[in-house]
Scaffold this motif. Sequence first.
Motif, PDB file in Angstrom:
ATOM      1  N   LEU A  25       0.833  -1.197   0.000  1.00  0.00           N
ATOM      2  CA  LEU A  25       0.000   0.000   0.000  1.00  0.00           C
ATOM      3  C   LEU A  25       0.868   1.247   0.000  1.00  0.00           C
ATOM      4  O   LEU A  25       2.029   1.207   0.398  1.00  0.00           O
ATOM      5  N   ASP A  26       0.287   2.381  -0.424  1.00  0.00           N
ATOM      6  CA  ASP A  26       1.034   3.635  -0.533  1.00  0.00           C
ATOM      7  C   ASP A  26       1.243   4.349   0.790  1.00  0.00           C
ATOM      8  O   ASP A  26       2.057   5.250   0.895  1.00  0.00           O
ATOM      9  N   GLU A  27       0.450   4.001   1.796  1.00  0.00           N
ATOM     10  CA  GLU A  27       0.589   4.642   3.102  1.00  0.00           C
ATOM     11  C   GLU A  27       0.382   3.607   4.193  1.00  0.00           C
ATOM     12  O   GLU A  27       0.026   2.476   3.930  1.00  0.00           O
ATOM     13  N   GLU A  28       0.641   3.994   5.435  1.00  0.00           N
ATOM     14  CA  GLU A  28       0.514   3.062   6.563  1.00  0.00           C
ATOM     15  C   GLU A  28      -0.953   2.762   6.853  1.00  0.00           C
ATOM     16  O   GLU A  28      -1.766   3.669   6.789  1.00  0.00           O
ATOM     17  N   LEU A  31       1.168  -2.780   4.249  1.00  0.00           N
ATOM     18  CA  LEU A  31       1.050  -4.096   3.630  1.00  0.00           C
ATOM     19  C   LEU A  31      -0.262  -4.754   4.032  1.00  0.00           C
ATOM     20  O   LEU A  31      -0.640  -4.737   5.208  1.00  0.00           O
ATOM     21  N   LEU A  32      -0.943  -5.321   3.051  1.00  0.00           N
ATOM     22  CA  LEU A  32      -2.131  -6.134   3.285  1.00  0.00           C
ATOM     23  C   LEU A  32      -1.776  -7.558   2.894  1.00  0.00           C
ATOM     24  O   LEU A  32      -1.279  -7.789   1.787  1.00  0.00           O
ATOM     25  N   ILE A  33      -1.993  -8.498   3.806  1.00  0.00           N
ATOM     26  CA  ILE A  33      -1.811  -9.913   3.489  1.00  0.00           C
ATOM     27  C   ILE A  33      -3.189 -10.558   3.552  1.00  0.00           C
ATOM     28  O   ILE A  33      -3.809 -10.628   4.621  1.00  0.00           O
ATOM     29  N   GLU A  34      -3.668 -11.011   2.396  1.00  0.00           N
ATOM     30  CA  GLU A  34      -4.958 -11.681   2.325  1.00  0.00           C
ATOM     31  C   GLU A  34      -4.750 -13.188   2.398  1.00  0.00           C
ATOM     32  O   GLU A  34      -3.772 -13.709   1.893  1.00  0.00           O
ATOM     33  N   THR A  35      -5.694 -13.865   3.036  1.00  0.00           N
ATOM     34  CA  THR A  35      -5.641 -15.317   3.217  1.00  0.00           C
ATOM     35  C   THR A  35      -4.293 -15.706   3.824  1.00  0.00           C
ATOM     36  O   THR A  35      -3.526 -16.479   3.264  1.00  0.00           O
ATOM     37  N   PHE A  57      -3.355  -6.432   8.176  1.00  0.00           N
ATOM     38  CA  PHE A  57      -2.559  -5.288   7.755  1.00  0.00           C
ATOM     39  C   PHE A  57      -1.302  -5.241   8.621  1.00  0.00           C
ATOM     40  O   PHE A  57      -1.360  -5.516   9.812  1.00  0.00           O
ATOM     41  N   LEU A  58      -0.176  -4.883   8.007  1.00  0.00           N
ATOM     42  CA  LEU A  58       1.078  -4.718   8.732  1.00  0.00           C
ATOM     43  C   LEU A  58       1.644  -3.339   8.438  1.00  0.00           C
ATOM     44  O   LEU A  58       1.516  -2.830   7.329  1.00  0.00           O
ATOM     45  N   THR A  62       7.090  -3.285  11.146  1.00  0.00           N
ATOM     46  CA  THR A  62       7.031  -4.686  11.595  1.00  0.00           C
ATOM     47  C   THR A  62       7.588  -5.667  10.571  1.00  0.00           C
ATOM     48  O   THR A  62       7.793  -6.832  10.883  1.00  0.00           O
ATOM     49  N   ILE A  63       7.845  -5.200   9.352  1.00  0.00           N
ATOM     50  CA  ILE A  63       8.260  -6.083   8.256  1.00  0.00           C
ATOM     51  C   ILE A  63       9.780  -6.091   8.129  1.00  0.00           C
ATOM     52  O   ILE A  63      10.402  -5.040   8.007  1.00  0.00           O
ATOM     53  N   LEU A  64      10.361  -7.286   8.135  1.00  0.00           N
ATOM     54  CA  LEU A  64      11.792  -7.410   7.892  1.00  0.00           C
ATOM     55  C   LEU A  64      12.055  -7.493   6.397  1.00  0.00           C
ATOM     56  O   LEU A  64      12.839  -6.744   5.846  1.00  0.00           O
ATOM     57  N   THR A  65      11.348  -8.422   5.711  1.00  0.00           N
ATOM     58  CA  THR A  65      11.520  -8.565   4.271  1.00  0.00           C
ATOM     59  C   THR A  65      10.353  -9.334   3.668  1.00  0.00           C
ATOM     60  O   THR A  65       9.598 -10.005   4.375  1.00  0.00           O
TER      61      THR A  65
END
Length: 80
Positions: A25-28, A31-35, A57-58, A62-65
Amino acid sequence: MDETPIKLVLLKDRPEYLIGMVTELDEEPSLLIETCYEIVDGDLVPFPKYSAQRDIFLTSETILTILEASPEVLEKYKQE
Protein backbone atom coordinates in the motif's frame (compact mmCIF):
# COMPACT_ATOMS: atom_id res chain seq x y z
CA MET A 1 5.22 -13.40 -17.22
CA ASP A 2 2.71 -12.70 -14.46
CA GLU A 3 4.22 -12.32 -11.01
CA THR A 4 2.19 -14.05 -8.33
CA PRO A 5 1.09 -11.86 -5.41
CA ILE A 6 1.64 -14.82 -3.05
CA LYS A 7 4.69 -13.95 -0.97
CA LEU A 8 6.53 -15.01 2.14
CA VAL A 9 6.77 -12.25 4.77
CA LEU A 10 9.34 -12.25 7.56
CA LEU A 11 8.67 -10.03 10.55
CA LYS A 12 11.13 -8.00 12.63
CA ASP A 13 11.64 -9.24 16.17
CA ARG A 14 9.12 -12.08 15.73
CA PRO A 15 9.59 -15.73 14.75
CA GLU A 16 6.60 -16.04 12.38
CA TYR A 17 6.98 -16.81 8.69
CA LEU A 18 3.77 -15.63 7.01
CA ILE A 19 2.45 -16.48 3.57
CA GLY A 20 -0.44 -14.90 1.70
CA MET A 21 -1.54 -12.70 -1.16
CA VAL A 22 0.46 -9.53 -0.54
CA THR A 23 -0.56 -6.05 -1.62
CA GLU A 24 1.84 -3.20 -0.90
CA LEU A 25 0.00 0.00 0.00
CA ASP A 26 1.03 3.64 -0.53
CA GLU A 27 0.59 4.64 3.10
CA GLU A 28 0.51 3.06 6.56
CA PRO A 29 -0.39 0.37 7.17
CA SER A 30 1.92 -0.45 4.30
CA LEU A 31 1.05 -4.10 3.63
CA LEU A 32 -2.13 -6.13 3.29
CA ILE A 33 -1.81 -9.91 3.49
CA GLU A 34 -4.96 -11.68 2.32
CA THR A 35 -5.64 -15.32 3.22
CA CYS A 36 -2.72 -15.27 5.63
CA TYR A 37 -1.13 -18.41 7.09
CA GLU A 38 1.87 -19.01 9.30
CA ILE A 39 4.39 -21.64 8.20
CA VAL A 40 5.23 -23.96 11.09
CA ASP A 41 7.62 -26.85 10.38
CA GLY A 42 6.55 -26.84 6.72
CA ASP A 43 2.82 -26.89 7.53
CA LEU A 44 0.38 -24.02 7.08
CA VAL A 45 -1.41 -22.86 10.22
CA PRO A 46 -4.18 -20.22 10.13
CA PHE A 47 -2.85 -16.80 11.20
CA PRO A 48 -3.63 -15.00 13.41
CA LYS A 49 -4.50 -17.71 15.90
CA TYR A 50 -7.89 -17.63 17.61
CA SER A 51 -9.50 -15.58 14.83
CA ALA A 52 -11.56 -16.47 11.77
CA GLN A 53 -10.14 -13.38 10.04
CA ARG A 54 -7.41 -14.26 7.51
CA ASP A 55 -6.72 -10.76 6.12
CA ILE A 56 -4.24 -8.66 8.10
CA PHE A 57 -2.56 -5.29 7.76
CA LEU A 58 1.08 -4.72 8.73
CA THR A 59 2.99 -1.50 9.21
CA SER A 60 6.39 -1.01 7.59
CA GLU A 61 8.14 -1.06 10.97
CA THR A 62 7.03 -4.69 11.60
CA ILE A 63 8.26 -6.08 8.26
CA LEU A 64 11.79 -7.41 7.89
CA THR A 65 11.52 -8.56 4.27
CA ILE A 66 9.22 -9.96 1.58
CA LEU A 67 10.37 -13.03 -0.36
CA GLU A 68 9.28 -15.53 -2.98
CA ALA A 69 7.94 -18.72 -1.39
CA SER A 70 9.57 -22.05 -2.18
CA PRO A 71 7.69 -24.15 -4.77
CA GLU A 72 6.74 -26.71 -2.09
CA VAL A 73 5.23 -24.12 0.26
CA LEU A 74 3.54 -22.31 -2.62
CA GLU A 75 1.87 -25.55 -3.72
CA LYS A 76 0.61 -26.23 -0.17
CA TYR A 77 -0.76 -22.68 0.00
CA LYS A 78 -2.63 -23.06 -3.29
CA GLN A 79 -4.27 -26.23 -1.94
CA GLU A 80 -5.67 -24.43 1.14
